[in-house]
Design an enzyme around this catalytic site. Structure first.
Site, short mmCIF file in Angstrom:
data_model
loop_
_atom_site.label_atom_id
_atom_site.label_comp_id
_atom_site.label_asym_id
_atom_site.label_seq_id
_atom_site.Cartn_x
_atom_site.Cartn_y
_atom_site.Cartn_z
N ASN A 169 0.95 -1.09 0.12
CA ASN A 169 0.00 -0.06 0.05
C ASN A 169 1.00 1.21 -0.02
OD1 ASN A 169 -1.61 2.02 0.49
ND2 ASN A 169 -2.34 1.57 2.42
N TRP A 170 0.96 1.84 -0.99
CA TRP A 170 2.04 3.02 -1.15
C TRP A 170 1.48 4.23 -0.47
CZ3 TRP A 170 4.12 3.04 -7.05
CH2 TRP A 170 4.91 1.99 -7.17
N LYS A 171 0.03 4.23 -0.39
CA LYS A 171 -0.33 5.44 0.09
C LYS A 171 -0.21 6.45 -0.50
CE LYS A 171 -0.08 3.25 4.69
NZ LYS A 171 0.09 3.16 6.24
N HIS A 225 -9.36 1.33 4.63
CA HIS A 225 -8.16 1.61 5.51
C HIS A 225 -8.39 2.61 6.59
CE1 HIS A 225 -3.86 2.87 6.49
NE2 HIS A 225 -3.65 1.40 5.84
N GLU A 253 -6.53 5.08 7.63
CA GLU A 253 -6.17 6.29 7.52
C GLU A 253 -7.62 7.05 6.96
OE1 GLU A 253 -2.69 5.62 5.45
OE2 GLU A 253 -1.74 4.92 7.24
N GLU A 284 -5.39 -4.86 10.39
CA GLU A 284 -4.47 -3.68 10.60
C GLU A 284 -4.79 -2.96 12.03
OE1 GLU A 284 -2.55 -2.50 6.61
OE2 GLU A 284 -4.05 -1.14 7.06
N GLY A 316 2.78 2.23 10.74
CA GLY A 316 4.00 3.35 10.65
C GLY A 316 4.36 3.80 12.14
N SER A 361 3.41 -2.22 10.27
CA SER A 361 4.92 -2.38 10.46
C SER A 361 5.34 -3.90 9.98
CB SER A 361 5.29 -1.93 11.98
OG SER A 361 5.07 -0.66 12.01
N GLY A 386 2.95 -1.05 4.06
CA GLY A 386 3.06 0.31 3.81
C GLY A 386 4.57 0.65 3.60
N GLY A 387 5.25 1.13 4.83
CA GLY A 387 6.45 1.67 4.80
C GLY A 387 7.44 0.73 3.86
P1 13P Z 1 3.11 0.30 7.58
O1 13P Z 1 3.59 -1.03 6.89
O2 13P Z 1 3.74 1.60 7.06
O3 13P Z 1 3.09 0.26 9.19
O4 13P Z 1 1.78 0.54 7.00
C1 13P Z 1 0.90 -0.41 7.16
C2 13P Z 1 -0.68 -0.09 6.55
O5 13P Z 1 -1.06 0.70 6.77
C3 13P Z 1 -0.75 -0.98 4.98
O6 13P Z 1 -1.90 -0.66 4.70
#
Ligand code: 13P
Length: 251
Positions: free
Chosen positions: A10-12, A95, A97, A167, A173, A213, A234-235
Site C-alpha cells: 500500500n503505497w499510500k 483503510h 487512514e 491492521e 507506521g 509495520s 506500507g513503509g
Molecule cells: P506500515 O507497514 O507502514 O505500518 O503501514 C501498514 C499499512 O497501513 C498498510 O496498509
C-alpha cells in the site's frame, strides 16, 4: 485448507509517476519467482504507468480506494469503472487512514466493497482497532463490528474475490507490530465472524492479511501462524529491496 498468501504494497500518498516507474523497474525482477501472490496498490495518478510496467509480470495492480457510485457529482472520487478501465484488479477499502481522516464508516466501507465487487474488482477490506480500543479490551468487539458492517449484504459467491486485512491502527507506521500470536488471535476472531455469517467452509477459505509495520524481520514469524495469509505493507513497500524481502519471506 491451504490459502495462497498475498503480499500487497500500500503505497499510500507516495511516488510520483517517475518514482513509480523507477521502483517497479527495480522490483519486477526481484519478485518474479515469488511463491506468494504479489500486488501493489498505488496512488490514482500512478495506476496507468504502473499497469503498463507490470503487464505480463506476476505483480498485480491495485488502487487505494473506490467510490460506491457509478458516476456523478462526487468531486475528487474515482469509480470502479474508471479503475477497471485501467485494468486494476485489487482495491483497498476502509483503510484506517480513510476511517480516521476522511470520515469513512462501516457503512461507506460496505458500499465501496459492493461497488468494487459489482465491477469485478477485488476489495482488500481493512479492519482494526485503535490503541484506546485495544487498551480498553475492545479489540474483538471492534473487529467483529467492522467485519459484520463491511460484509453486510455481500453474497457468499463473492467471498473468493475478497481479501481482509487486519491492521491494528496503533501498529501502522509506528514500528510496533502486534505479536504474531496476538495478530493470529484477532485474525481468528475475524475468521470466526466470517464463519458465523457464511459458514465454516467460507471462513476457512477467505484470505486474511496482517498489516502494521510488517517487514523483512517479522514476516516469517507472522506468516508461520495458521490464520495469517499475507500482509498489507506500507513503509516496507516503498523500496524494492525491502518489499522483495517481505515477499520472499512470505513462503
Ligand atoms: P506500515 O507497514 O507502514 O505500518 O503501514 C501498514 C499499512 O497501513 C498498510 O496498509
Amino acid at each position: 485448507m491451504s490459502r495462497l498468501p498475498i503480499i500487497a504494497g500500500n503505497w499510500k500518498m507516495n511516488n510520483t509517476i517517475k518514482e513509480t516507474k523507477a521502483l517497479l523497474k527495480e522490483l519486477i525482477p526481484l519478485v518474479k519467482d515469488a511463491k506468494a501472490e504479489v500486488a501493489v496498490c498505488v496512488p490514482y495518478t500512478s495506476i496507468a504507468a504502473a499497469g503498463r510496467l507490470i503487464k505480463g509480470t506476476n505483480i498485480k495492480l491495485g488502487a487505494e480506494n473506490v467510490h460506491w457510485s457509478d458516476k456523478g457529482a462526487f468531486t475528487g472520487e474515482i469509480s470502479a469503472d474508471m479503475l477497471k478501465e485501467l485494468k486494476v484488479e485489487y482495491v483497498i477499502v476502509g483503510h484506517s487512514e480513510r476511517r480516521q481522516y476522511f470520515g469513512e464508516t462501516d457503512e461507506t466501507v460496505n458500499k465501496r466493497a459492493k461497488a468494487a465487487l459489482g465491477r469485478k474488482l477485488k476489495p482488500i477490506i481493512c479492519v482494526g482497532e485503535l490503541l484506546s480500543e485495544r487498551e480498553s479490551g475492545q479489540t474483538d468487539n471492534v473487529v467483529i463490528r467492522q467485519t459484520k458492517g463491511a460484509f453486510e449484504g455481500i453474497d457468499k459467491a463473492d467471498l473468493a474475490d475478497i481479501v481482509i486485512a487486519y491492521e491494528p491502527v496503533w501498529a501502522i507506521g509506528t514500528g510496533k507490530t502486534a505479536t504474531a500470536d496476538d495478530a493470529d488471535k484477532t485474525i481468528s476472531v475475524i475468521r470466526n465472524t466470517i464463519g458465523e455469517i457464511y459458514g465454516k467452509a467460507a471462513a476457512s477459505t477467505i484470505r486474511i492479511q496482517y498489516g502494521g509495520s510488517m517487514n523483512a524481520k517479522n514476516v516469517a514469524e507472522l506468516m508461520s501462524k495458521p490464520n495469517i495469509d499475507g500482509g498489507l505493507i506500507g513503509g516496507a513497500s516503498l523500496k524494492a529491496e525491502d518489499f522483495k524481502n517481505v515477499v520472499l519471506g512470505a513462503k
